[in-house]
Design a protein around this motif. Structure first.
Motif, short mmCIF file in Angstrom:
data_model
loop_
_atom_site.label_atom_id
_atom_site.label_comp_id
_atom_site.label_asym_id
_atom_site.label_seq_id
_atom_site.Cartn_x
_atom_site.Cartn_y
_atom_site.Cartn_z
N SER A 112 -1.73 -5.41 1.50
CA SER A 112 -2.95 -4.82 2.06
C SER A 112 -2.89 -4.96 3.58
CB SER A 112 -4.19 -5.52 1.51
OG SER A 112 -4.37 -6.76 2.16
N GLU A 146 -13.82 -3.12 6.91
CA GLU A 146 -13.75 -2.80 5.48
C GLU A 146 -12.36 -2.35 5.05
OE1 GLU A 146 -17.07 -0.11 5.78
OE2 GLU A 146 -17.86 -1.97 6.65
N HIS A 147 -11.54 -2.02 6.02
CA HIS A 147 -10.19 -1.59 5.67
C HIS A 147 -9.29 -2.74 5.24
CE1 HIS A 147 -10.92 2.15 8.34
NE2 HIS A 147 -11.02 2.48 7.08
N TYR A 148 -9.79 -3.96 5.37
CA TYR A 148 -8.99 -5.16 5.10
C TYR A 148 -8.19 -5.09 3.81
CZ TYR A 148 -7.83 -10.13 5.29
OH TYR A 148 -7.16 -11.31 5.36
N ASN A 149 -8.83 -4.62 2.74
CA ASN A 149 -8.17 -4.65 1.44
C ASN A 149 -7.46 -3.35 1.05
OD1 ASN A 149 -8.78 -7.35 0.72
ND2 ASN A 149 -10.92 -6.70 0.47
N ARG A 150 -7.39 -2.41 1.97
CA ARG A 150 -6.73 -1.14 1.65
C ARG A 150 -5.23 -1.23 1.91
NH1 ARG A 150 -9.78 3.54 3.33
NH2 ARG A 150 -11.98 3.18 3.02
N TYR A 151 -4.49 -0.25 1.36
CA TYR A 151 -3.04 -0.24 1.48
C TYR A 151 -2.56 0.85 2.44
CZ TYR A 151 -2.99 -3.73 -2.10
OH TYR A 151 -3.16 -4.91 -2.75
N GLU A 154 -3.03 4.69 2.20
CA GLU A 154 -4.38 5.27 2.27
C GLU A 154 -4.78 5.66 3.69
OE1 GLU A 154 -7.38 3.07 -0.09
OE2 GLU A 154 -5.69 1.80 -0.69
N PHE A 155 -3.87 5.42 4.64
CA PHE A 155 -4.22 5.68 6.03
C PHE A 155 -3.46 6.86 6.61
CE2 PHE A 155 -5.41 1.36 5.24
CZ PHE A 155 -6.60 1.22 5.94
N GLN A 159 -4.05 6.10 12.07
CA GLN A 159 -4.62 4.83 11.62
C GLN A 159 -3.51 3.80 11.39
OE1 GLN A 159 -6.83 6.43 8.28
NE2 GLN A 159 -8.75 5.79 9.23
N ARG A 160 -2.39 4.27 10.84
CA ARG A 160 -1.27 3.33 10.62
C ARG A 160 -0.76 2.80 11.95
NH1 ARG A 160 1.66 7.52 7.04
NH2 ARG A 160 0.42 7.37 5.15
#
Ligand SMILES: Nc1ncnc2c1ncn2[C@@H]1O[C@H](COP(=O)(O)OP(=O)(O)OP(=O)(O)O)[C@@H](O)[C@H]1O
Ligand SMILES: Nc1ncnc2c1ncn2[C@@H]1O[C@H](COP(=O)(O)OP(=O)(O)OP(=O)(O)O)[C@@H](O)[C@H]1O
Ligand SMILES: [Mg+2]
Ligand SMILES: [Mg+2]
Lengths: 346, 344
Positions: A112, A146-151, A154-155, A159-160
């Motif tokens: 994540s 809130e992006h903490y737990n995203r992979y 998904e960006f 954003q990456r």
């Protein structure tokens, strides 16, 4: 603060062996970086610009010692790290970070975003509450906590790249080497990331080495710029001086080739210096001046015999050319004429 | 559009929409797109990644898999709707009358065959000539695209060519049958500026010598400004602005075009702060209502998220899909965007 040297590179050289057949004898090498000397001052951005394969990334990797040089030396923050072992380098590593072109391939897809950014804290045991710090960093680079737990998948690309920036900032480094950080992004998003980097630099007094093949991008961020060709620095100057009056014909050709939105109306060819031929092989670079095989000002018997040394113009401006550009902008005809020489080649 | 001095109409795209049926839902890749290409023109298609530039041209080439793709509208090539052609009829047009150059020349060349042989095979695919004649034609084409020492280099393999030379070979490949329409999809994106300059000049020369029409797809407005006679700006699969290059670069109408122009870093000066388009393009699975650009638009006002704006025709003939009143646009352009670019 300003003017003080953070990185000093002298005579830096990197040769890579060329893969050869089992029975091949003669030792052939790629001259990836050849006798490069430069300094990076604290708080500045040194831009490195040049075409594909000219040795920009290799130079970057040598500076942060991801590669060991074949020759020359690297001094970081007063410490000679040229041959320091990887183990002994570890504390220095925290102070030098890299941001890469392709944020996707440099992010572990199974972790994540929070884990990715918290990683350096764990390796170096410098931060107890990594989570809070990661959230702060996410916010600072324009992502939501809130992006903490995203992979990573998904960006979006932009954003990456923000995630890559957050990761590089995590350990409060002194130097960040950015290797084509915006080259894979759309212009609209490119501008977002460039603004972010500029803002962070002011805020944290960061020192950047910024690599790009794009002269417009490099102008927006750099205080000084080194132009590389076939492994060598052919020109180095304060950014404004370089764009106001490039001295090396190669820099001139690069600058004139940039397509501009304000020159509308189609019809190709005006003002543009089209270089003949292809980039020579770095395995067997030209003798004497490395640019002579493509240079519109090449003088036989001089440029193909004598290697020009870096010579000084106004201020800190240096360029390695026997027949530097006298005025700018220059027409293609003028460029083909050398001072004191009656007619151009061919 | 600009009638004066233009050649015969080659390609006419009318109200083209392309939808992909995917596991996640329907992707509306292209919606209500229309444009015209005439002989001697270069149409530049610009827009951010994912805006539908490639897909619309793959439709023209008949290269979309119809089993999960729904295509509506018409693509008239010299009056015939290519969308109605059967596979083998399309195959006769593709590569012969309409040819395409792709972004990555390495992927499109076979690594195991000599460059000359690949060109000769392409000649033989549509022409009944001897192997020797095909080989000679291959050499001629390599010469035409500026490969020095072409007869000898024809015997090389692709890896022995530089990136720029491989792109020249791809252009030669596209020219094999003297096409009427040449579609170049990001032909220089992988190349350095000095090589890009060589290739763009080559495409321009080819257009004149082979008397064809060119569609140049790119995300670089600088490239478009220097090469195109007409410009189509796409966003989220839709046309935002379309017209003669001259009109667009001296008087762009759409805030999205302004955004693209403003965010371009300029080589002319250093800016303290660049002007990005905030946010990122929408998902085409769930495109926004109204103008697709409205969530990112600095100038949006109340009608923008309502009914989708039609293409308004301006007095100079150029088309614009935006509700902002013309006076307001003129003011914004002359005071800000255009002034910033130094074109007003
Ligand atoms: N590990 C390696 N082994 C062999 N050759 C290498 C290696 N890394 C780089 N090279 C060669 O060294 C030269 C310089 O490469 P480098 O990646 O530094 O160029 P660059 O300026 O970063 O180019 P680009 O703009 O394409 O990223 C090239 O000829 C490259 O092929
Ligand atoms: N086979 C497919 N199935 C589903 N979606 C697709 C398919 N091909 C393209 N798309 C989607 O269609 C949209 C338009 O894609 P397209 O390749 O035309 O963009 P583009 O403007 O050429 O972008 P780029 O500048 O990145 O090349 C994108 O959202 C893309 O993800
Ligand atoms: Mg590189
Ligand atoms: Mg595309």
């Amino acid at each position: 603060m300003n003017g003080e040297t953070l990185v000093e590179v002298q005579g830096l050289t990197k040769h890579f062996p060329v893969k050869q057949g089992v029975f091949a004898r003669g030792k052939q090498v790629v001259h990836a970086v050849e006798d490069v000397s430069l300094t990076v001052r604290r708080g500045e951005t040194l831009g490195i610009v040049g075409e594909s394969g000219c040795g920009k990334s290799t130079t970057a990797r040598l500076i942060v010692r991801l590669l060991e040089p074949t020759g020359g030396k690297v001094v970081f923050d007063g410490r000679d790290i040229t041959h320091t072992s990887q183990r002994a380098l570890r504390p220095v590593r925290q102070e030098m970070q890299m941001i890469f072109q392709d944020p996707y391939s440099s992010l572990n897809p199974r972790k994540s975003i929070g884990q990715i950014i918290a990683e350096p804290f764990k390796i170096h045991h410098t931060e107890k509450d990594a989570r809070t710090r990661v959230r702060e960093l996410l916010e600072r680079v324009g992502l939501s906590p809130e992006h903490y737990n995203r992979y990573p998948h998904e960006f979006s690309g932009g954003q990456r790249q923000r995630i890559g920036v957050a990761r590089a900032l995590a350990l409060q480094p002194k130097l960040i080497v950015c290797d084509e950080p915006v080259s894979a992004l759309d212009v609209s998003v490119q501008a977002q990331i460039l603004n972010l980097l500029k803002g962070l630099q002011r805020e944290f007094h960061l020192t950047f080495v910024f690599i790009s093949h794009d002269l417009s991008v490099i102008r927006q961020v750099s205080d000084r710029i080194a132009v590389m060709y076939l492994g060598r620095v052919v020109e180095l100057a304060d950014s404004e001086l370089l764009y106001e009056h490039p001295r090396h014909p190669y820099t001139a050709a690069l600058l004139s080739a940039v397509p501009k939105p304000e020159t509308n109306g189609g019809g190709y060819g005006r003002r543009r210096i089209i270089l003949g031929g292809d980039l020579p092989s770095p395995v067997d670079p030209p003798q004497a001046c490395i640019f002579h095989t493509r240079c519109p000002r090449m003088k036989p018997g001089h440029c193909d015999v004598d290697a020009p040394q870096l010579r000084k113009f106004d201020g800190d401006h240096v360029a390695a050319c026997h027949y530097p550009v006298e005025k700018w902008p220059i027409s293609e005809d003028e460029l083909r004429r050398r001072p004191g020489v009656e007619t151009g080649v061919d | 559009m600009s009638e004066a001095g233009s050649g015969a109409t080659l390609l006419e795209v009318r109200d083209l929409s392309v939808r992909f049926r995917t596991r996640d839902g329907v992707v509306q890749a292209v919606s209500n797109l229309s444009y015209t290409l005439r002989r001697g023109e270069t149409l530049g298609i610009v827009g951010e990644s994912g805006s539908g530039k490639s897909v619309s041209n793959l439709a023209t080439m008949g290269l979309l898999n119809r089993s999960y793709t729904d295509i509506t509208g018409e693509i008239l090539f010299e009056g015939t709707d290519v969308l109605k052609l059967r596979q083998e009829q399309m195959r006769r047009i593709r590569g012969k009358d309409i040819a395409m150059i792709f972004q990555d020349p390495f992927a499109s060349l076979h690594p195991m065959y000599r460059v000359g042989k690949q060109l000769a095979e392409a000649v033989l695919a549509h022409e009944d000539v001897s192997r020797d004649a095909a080989w000679n034609r291959a050499v001629e084409l390599l010469e035409a695209v500026g490969i020095p020492n072409a007869r000898a280099r024809a015997r090389d393999y692709p890896h022995q060519f530089s990136g720029g030379m491989r792109q020249r070979v791809m252009i030669a490949m596209a020219l094999v049958h003297n096409p009427d329409v040449l579609i170049a999809d990001e032909p220089t994106t992988a190349l350095d500026v000095t090589v890009q300059a060589q290739i763009l000049e080559l495409i321009d020369r080819v257009k004149r010598e082979f008397d064809c029409g060119v569609i140049l797809i790119t995300h670089d407005l600088g490239v478009v400004a220097e090469t195109a006679s007409h410009v189509l700006v796409m966003y989220a699969g839709r046309p935002m602005e379309y017209g003669p290059a001259q009109e667009i670069f001296t008087g762009a109408q759409h805030p999205y075009t302004w955004g693209l122009l403003e965010s371009m870093p300029t080589v002319e000066k250093r800016l303290e702060i660049l002007v990005p388009i905030e946010g990122s393009p929408p998902s085409l699975l769930h495109p926004p209502s109204g103008c697709p650009f409205h969530p990112r638009c600095k100038y949006r006002f109340e009608p923008c998220d309502g009914e989708r704006p039609p293409l308004f025709r301006l007095p100079d003939g150029h088309l614009d899909a935006c509700y902002l009143p013309p006076e307001r646009k003129r003011e914004l352009w002359t005071k800000r965007i255009g002034a910033e670019l130094g074109v007003t």
